[in-house]
Write an enzyme that holds these catalytic residues in place. Structure first.
Site, short mmCIF file in Angstrom:
data_model
loop_
_atom_site.label_atom_id
_atom_site.label_comp_id
_atom_site.label_asym_id
_atom_site.label_seq_id
_atom_site.Cartn_x
_atom_site.Cartn_y
_atom_site.Cartn_z
N ARG A 84 82.95 27.83 -19.60
CA ARG A 84 83.36 26.50 -19.48
C ARG A 84 84.93 26.35 -19.19
O ARG A 84 85.20 25.73 -18.71
CB ARG A 84 82.99 25.91 -20.86
N ASN B 233 73.07 21.49 -21.01
CA ASN B 233 73.75 20.96 -20.12
C ASN B 233 73.96 21.33 -18.67
O ASN B 233 73.70 22.73 -18.83
CB ASN B 233 75.13 20.32 -20.58
N CYS C 276 69.63 13.52 -24.53
CA CYS C 276 71.12 13.66 -24.75
C CYS C 276 71.31 12.71 -25.85
O CYS C 276 70.95 11.69 -26.00
CB CYS C 276 71.79 13.29 -23.42
N ASP C 277 72.51 13.35 -26.62
CA ASP C 277 72.91 12.51 -27.93
C ASP C 277 73.92 11.57 -27.71
O ASP C 277 74.35 10.92 -28.65
CB ASP C 277 73.33 13.46 -28.97
N HIS D 222 74.79 11.10 -18.52
CA HIS D 222 76.22 10.83 -18.72
C HIS D 222 76.86 9.82 -17.65
O HIS D 222 78.08 10.18 -17.19
CB HIS D 222 76.82 12.50 -18.54
N TYR E 201 81.25 8.69 -20.98
CA TYR E 201 81.33 9.71 -19.62
C TYR E 201 81.95 9.17 -18.54
O TYR E 201 82.35 9.59 -17.47
CB TYR E 201 80.38 10.60 -19.36
N ARG F 166 89.30 21.54 -22.94
CA ARG F 166 88.25 21.24 -23.95
C ARG F 166 87.77 22.50 -24.37
O ARG F 166 87.41 22.62 -25.67
CB ARG F 166 87.29 20.11 -23.69
N1 NAD Z 1 72.60 16.98 -24.11
C1 NAD Z 1 73.31 16.99 -25.22
O1 NAD Z 1 73.58 15.52 -25.56
C2 NAD Z 1 74.21 17.91 -25.86
C3 NAD Z 1 74.77 17.95 -27.12
C4 NAD Z 1 75.12 19.15 -27.43
C5 NAD Z 1 75.18 20.16 -26.87
N2 NAD Z 1 74.47 20.06 -25.75
C6 NAD Z 1 74.28 21.73 -25.14
O2 NAD Z 1 73.89 22.40 -25.91
C7 NAD Z 1 74.15 23.92 -25.38
C8 NAD Z 1 74.67 24.63 -26.57
O3 NAD Z 1 76.16 24.04 -26.70
P1 NAD Z 1 77.30 25.16 -27.60
O4 NAD Z 1 78.56 24.33 -27.34
O5 NAD Z 1 76.81 25.10 -29.17
O6 NAD Z 1 77.20 26.43 -26.87
P2 NAD Z 1 77.15 28.11 -27.42
O7 NAD Z 1 77.66 28.96 -26.44
O8 NAD Z 1 77.86 27.98 -28.72
O9 NAD Z 1 75.68 28.42 -27.59
C9 NAD Z 1 74.80 28.70 -26.54
C10 NAD Z 1 73.92 29.68 -27.36
O10 NAD Z 1 72.76 29.95 -26.17
C11 NAD Z 1 72.85 31.41 -25.90
N3 NAD Z 1 72.29 31.64 -24.82
C12 NAD Z 1 72.79 31.86 -23.49
N4 NAD Z 1 72.02 31.97 -22.69
C13 NAD Z 1 70.86 31.91 -23.12
C14 NAD Z 1 69.57 32.26 -22.69
N5 NAD Z 1 69.25 32.51 -21.34
N6 NAD Z 1 68.39 32.37 -23.53
C15 NAD Z 1 68.69 32.13 -24.68
N7 NAD Z 1 69.91 31.88 -25.45
C16 NAD Z 1 70.82 31.97 -24.45
C17 NAD Z 1 74.12 31.87 -26.33
O11 NAD Z 1 73.88 33.29 -26.64
C18 NAD Z 1 74.57 31.13 -27.41
O12 NAD Z 1 74.25 31.66 -28.61
C19 NAD Z 1 75.12 23.54 -24.26
O13 NAD Z 1 74.29 23.52 -22.97
C20 NAD Z 1 75.60 22.19 -24.62
O14 NAD Z 1 75.94 21.69 -23.41
C21 NAD Z 1 73.85 19.14 -25.32
O1 LIG Z 2 83.42 18.71 -25.79
P1 LIG Z 2 82.27 18.98 -26.92
O2 LIG Z 2 81.63 20.45 -26.75
O3 LIG Z 2 82.70 18.85 -28.28
O4 LIG Z 2 81.18 18.26 -26.57
C1 LIG Z 2 80.47 18.00 -25.70
C2 LIG Z 2 78.95 17.26 -25.89
O5 LIG Z 2 79.47 15.96 -25.98
C3 LIG Z 2 78.48 14.96 -26.17
O6 LIG Z 2 77.78 15.36 -27.40
C4 LIG Z 2 77.88 14.99 -28.81
C5 LIG Z 2 78.57 16.03 -29.62
O7 LIG Z 2 78.11 17.28 -29.21
C6 LIG Z 2 77.74 15.91 -31.21
O8 LIG Z 2 78.23 16.61 -32.03
C7 LIG Z 2 78.18 14.31 -31.66
O9 LIG Z 2 78.50 14.44 -32.93
O10 LIG Z 2 78.83 13.63 -30.62
C8 LIG Z 2 78.73 13.81 -29.16
C9 LIG Z 2 78.67 12.69 -28.51
O11 LIG Z 2 79.73 11.87 -28.83
C10 LIG Z 2 77.56 14.88 -25.17
O12 LIG Z 2 76.31 14.30 -25.40
C11 LIG Z 2 77.10 16.47 -24.85
O13 LIG Z 2 76.37 16.60 -23.55
C12 LIG Z 2 78.24 17.60 -24.53
O14 LIG Z 2 77.94 18.75 -24.37
MN MN Z 3 74.93 14.64 -23.47
#
Ligand code: NAD
Ligand SMILES: O=P(O)(O)OC[C@H]1O[C@H](O[C@H]2[C@H](O)[C@@H](O)[C@@H](O)O[C@@H]2CO)[C@H](O)[C@@H](O)[C@@H]1O
Ligand code: MN
Length: 441
Positions: free
Chosen positions: A94, A148, A171-172, A201, A264, A284
Site C-alpha cells: 500500500r 479492497n 463497505c463500511d 467509494h 472518497y 496513509r
Molecule cells: N470495504 C471496507 O469498507 C473495508 C473496511 C476496512 C478494511 N477493509 C479491507 O480489509 C482488508 C484488511 O485490512 P487491514 O488494514 O486490516 O490489512 P492487514 O494487512 O492488517 O490484514 C490483512 C490480513 O490478510 C492476510 N492475507 C493476505 N493475503 C491473504 C490471503 N490470500 N489469504 C488469507 N489471508 C491473507 C494478511 O496476512 C493479513 O493478516 C483490506 O483489504 C482493507 O482494504 C475494507
Molecule cells: O486509511 P485507513 O486504513 O485508516 O482506512 C481505510 C478504510 O477506510 C474506510 O473504512 C473505515 C475504517 O476502516 C473503520 O475503522 C471505520 O471506523 O471508519 C472508516 C470509514 O470512515 C473504508 O470504507 C475502507 O474501505 C478503507 O479500507
Molecule cells: Mn470501504
C-alpha cells in the site's frame, strides 16, 4: 436460533480485534457455535488468535470452539459465513502504491487512482482463488467480502462467479458517514433510513430519513455547511487524516449542494489539492503501520503477556458491528436495510445493467433485495459512467493481461487523465508489482 460457524479469512488484520468485540456485543443476535481464523501468515495470525482466545474465555465463554489455521480445508469446511478481509502485498505494498503515485504528482490512495488500480490487480488473483477454495468446501456459505478495492474486486468476482448468489461485497464507509449524520441530528445511527446511489467509494446520499419517515436531508446539509463535518466513530474520531477527509464534505456540499457526498469523492473532485497536501515520506500506509497496526499489535501482546483482556483498551467499532448486523439479516431473514454492492440490472435506470452499484437493499435469506433508484441526473451519470469504465478496464486488463487496457483505465480516471502521466506511473507500478500482477502484453 441457529448458531453459526464463522470463518474470518485474513484474521491477522488490524480490524480483527474490533470485529471480536463486535461479535461479543452481538452474541445474542448472531450466536456462534464455532469461530475459525484463517490467514496465510501464521505468525501474524497467532497474535490476534492468542489474544482472542483470552478475550473470549473472559467475555464469550459460551463459545467453546475457537481455532486458527493456515489450512484451507480445515478452515472452510462446513462454514455458514466467511468474512473476507485480506490485503495482498500487505501495508508495505500500500505504501508503494501511494508513494509511486505521488512521485508522479497524482493522488496516492489505497482505493482511488493508480494506487487503487495497483491494489485491485493484486487483490483479484487472491480473491478468485479464495472464493474457489471456500466454495470447494462450503458451497452454501455466505461470503461477505470487504477486501479492497471493493469496487474492482466486486466487478472481478461477478465475472468469475456469475451464478454465485451467496457472495456479497460490502463497505463500511456509508455507515461510518451516517454515524456523523446521526450525531448532528441527535439520533441513533440505526434509526436513520438512507437513500443512496453510486459505485463503491464513489456515491451520494440523496435522502436521510428517520424511521418515522421524517426527512432530515435539507436540515442536515445546512448544518454541515454552517458547522462543518467530522468523524464520530471512536476508531477514527481522533485521527487527523480522517478529520481532514470528513471536513472536505462541507466543501463538496458547497460546490455541489444537490446530494450528500461519500467522503472518497474528494479524491476525484479535487485531485490536485489531494495530491499536493500529501507528504510522500508519510503517506496513509505509514500512518497506519505506525498507528492502527502498532496499537493493535501492542494491545494483543499486552493481553497475551498479562493472560487477561481486563483493562485492555478494546472497543466495539462500526466496521465490525455493521458486518455482523448484515450477516444477521442474511442468516435470519430479517430484511434489514443496508447499503451494499449489487449488479445494477436497472436499479439505476440510466447506468449500464452490468455495473456493480452501491445502493440500499433489504438483506434476506435469499440475498440482497435492492430498492429501485431510477434515473440519475447528468452530472452524476457522467461521473459514474467514466469511473465504471475505468473499473471495468482494470478488470479487463487483469483477465486479458493487457497493458493497453490499463493505460486506457488510468487515462479515464479523474485523478490522472494525462496520458504521459498515466504511462510513467504505470511503468513504475509494473516494476513494483512484478510478484503480484499478471505479465502484461
Ligand atoms: N470495504 C471496507 O469498507 C473495508 C473496511 C476496512 C478494511 N477493509 C479491507 O480489509 C482488508 C484488511 O485490512 P487491514 O488494514 O486490516 O490489512 P492487514 O494487512 O492488517 O490484514 C490483512 C490480513 O490478510 C492476510 N492475507 C493476505 N493475503 C491473504 C490471503 N490470500 N489469504 C488469507 N489471508 C491473507 C494478511 O496476512 C493479513 O493478516 C483490506 O483489504 C482493507 O482494504 C475494507
Ligand atoms: O486509511 P485507513 O486504513 O485508516 O482506512 C481505510 C478504510 O477506510 C474506510 O473504512 C473505515 C475504517 O476502516 C473503520 O475503522 C471505520 O471506523 O471508519 C472508516 C470509514 O470512515 C473504508 O470504507 C475502507 O474501505 C478503507 O479500507
Ligand atoms: Mn470501504
Amino acid at each position: 436460533m441457529k448458531r453459526q460457524r464463522l470463518v474470518i479469512a485474513g484474521s491477522g488484520s488490524t480490524y480483527t480485534m474490533g470485529m471480536m468485540m463486535s461479535l461479543i456485543e452481538e452474541k445474542e443476535r448472531f450466536p456462534l457455535k464455532e469461530l475459525v481464523f484463517y490467514d496465510i501468515d501464521a505468525k501474524r495470525q497467532e497474535r490476534t488468535a492468542k489474544a482472542t482466545e483470552i478475550l473470549f474465555k473472559e467475555r464469550y465463554p459460551e463459545l467453546t470452539s475457537f481455532s486458527y489455521t493456515t489450512d484451507k480445508k480445515e478452515a472452510f469446511k462446513d462454514a455458514d459465513f466467511v468474512f473476507v478481509q485480506i490485503r495482498t502485498g500487505g501495508l508495505a505494498m500500500r505504501e508503494q502504491d501511494e508513494q509511486i503515485s505521488l512521485k508522479h504528482g497524482v493522488v496516492g490512495q489505497e482505493t482511488c487512482g493508480p494506487g487503487g488500480m495497483a491494489y485491485g490487480l493484486r487483490s483479484i488473483r487472491d480473491m478468485i482463488e479464495l472464493v474457489k477454495d471456500i466454495r470447494r468446501h462450503s458451497p452454501n456459505a455466505w461470503i461477505l467480502n470487504y477486501t479492497n478495492p471493493a469496487a474492482i474486486v466486486a466487478e472481478a468476482l461477478k465475472r468469475e462467479f456469475p451464478t454465485d448468489t451467496r457472495l456479497l461485497n460490502i463497505c463500511d464507509m456509508p455507515i461510518a458517514i451516517m454515524i456523523s449524520y446521526a450525531k448532528i441530528l441527535g439520533l441513533d445511527v440505526w434509526e436513520l433510513v438512507p437513500e443512496y446511489f453510486g459505485l463503491n467509494h464513489f456515491g451520494w446520499f440523496t435522502k436521510i430519513y428517520d424511521k418515522s419517515g421524517t426527512d432530515h436531508t435539507e436540515r442536515l446539509k445546512q448544518l454541515i455547511i454552517h458547522n462543518g463535518f467530522k468523524p464520530e466513530d471512536k476508531e477514527i474520531a481522533n485521527d487527523k487524516s480522517w478529520q481532514e477527509t470528513f471536513a472536505m464534505a462541507r466543501q463538496m456540499l458547497i460546490d455541489f449542494p444537490e446530494f450528500l457526498p461519500n467522503t472518497y469523492l474528494q479524491y476525484y473532485l479535487y485531485p490536485d489539492k489531494m495530491a499536493a497536501k500529501e507528504n510522500p515520506n508519510r503517506t496513509r500506509a505509514r500512518q497506519v503501520i505506525e498507528g492502527r497496526q502498532k496499537r493493535i499489535h501492542d494491545l494483543c501482546d499486552e493481553i497475551i503477556q498479562n493472560g487477561t483482556a481486563a483493562g485492555a483498551d478494546l472497543h466495539v467499532d462500526i466496521h465490525g458491528v455493521f458486518m455482523i448486523k448484515a450477516a444477521e439479516s442474511l442468516a435470519y431473514n430479517l430484511s434489514k436495510r443496508f447499503i451494499v454492492m449489487v449488479e445494477n440490472r436497472g436499479i439505476i435506470s440510466n447506468l449500464p445493467a452490468d455495473a456493480m452499484v452501491e445502493v440500499p437493499a433489504l438483506l434476506t435469506s435469499n440475498g440482497a433485495q435492492p430498492f429501485v433508484v431510477g434515473a440519475i441526473p447528468t452530472f452524476y451519470k457522467g461521473l459514474l459512467e467514466s469511473q465504471f469504465a475505468y473499473e471495468k478496464l482494470v478488470v479487463d486488463a487483469y483477465f486479458e493481461k493487457s497493458y493497453q487496457k490499463l493505460l486506457q483505465a488510468l487515462t479515464l480516471n479523474r485523478t490522472v487523465i494525462n496520458v504521459s502521466t498515466a504511462k510513467a506511473v504505470l511503468d513504475d507500478l509494473i516494476a513494483a508489482n512484478k510478484e503480484y500482477w499478471p505479465d502484461l502484453k
